[in-house]
Design a protein around this motif. Sequence first.
Motif: not given
Length: 379
Positions: A23, A27, A30, A66, A69, A171, A173
């Motif tokens: 994940r 992200q 992207k 997310y 996603l 991650d 974020s």
Amino acid sequence: MKIVLFYHSLLSDWNHGNAHFLRGIVQELKVRGHQVEVFEPENGWSLQNLVSEYGQEKLKELQQYYPGLKTNFYAPPSLNLDFVLRDADLVLVHEWNEHELVRQIGQHRTRNHYKLLFHDTHHRAVTEKKSMAAYDLTNYDGVLAFGEVIRNIYLQEQWTQKAWTWHEAADTSVFYPHTKTELEGDLVWIGNWGDEERTAELHEFLINPVKELGLKAKIYGVRYPEHALKSLAEAGIEYGGWLPNYKAPEEFAKYKVTVHVPRRPYVEALPGIPTIRPFEALSCGIPLITAPWEDAEHLFTPGEDFLVAQNGEEMKKHLQTILTDKNQATELVNKGLNTIQQRHTCAHRVNELEKVCAELGIAATKIYGNKNEETVYAK
């Protein structure tokens, strides 16, 4: 770049830790402007278990953490590789895929110009060598291995000609320190029972210390057998069942300390591979104490980023220190968090992946867009 990934599941982390890192990578790719498509088999066991136990609502909740996603489901017999891989620049195939799919994508690669990498994030190269050797990687450009020891196995066994070490990471974020409001207890542990791969260790480094110190503790995870649930109850530990991974930072904020208990194959045969849990805990700013594992690749500074307990008695001492010495706990948190932010985020791993792409000959304009390499790696 157009990047296509074949994994077991992006949407479900029910007994499926690979979704954590995937994940974050998706992200981050992207955010950098890459076009990313993820493909997972329909009716995959992780997603099936998640939906059957908790319903579709958890998939909607995932979007809150997310945004945007998404995945693509496919039925293996009807998968049209010409269609899904059209205009692809990079294709990643995870080692949880079926042998036949891995072979078919390799065959497809011979008629196309994208770069193709196999991604290994498990201990099966050691524990199930026959099965791993059966993967046909002849037409792959190389392997991404989540530890140096796994990378070396692929090269020594001549399963591939090229391999790169690509550790998992946090991650940030989603995994970052949350404001502590009202504490709910002393210790929280998030992890699955482990298919009896660490039963003795969980008793020595987690259950018994909590019981003997009289701590208020909570444990989350799945596939806990009856004897495990009985042990938790006898130790006065609350069992919380499955916890969506994106909820872990919120739970870490409610407790004073957490621990890491690696599975036996990682300790005995795979030094240097901590799995993703320590990355995530440190990234959330909670003091971490681990059972013994060898940081052979110098990812961290043991004793400064986290404490290491060599046995159950040391675990009790370390727990008492963290719970009573606020200054040392704060120092540990700050050092561990800094190490993650400086070296071990999904952004760092995408930097590494982009370097691999450059080495494989993908055009710099596709990898970096309008940014130059130095600007990206300064991030």
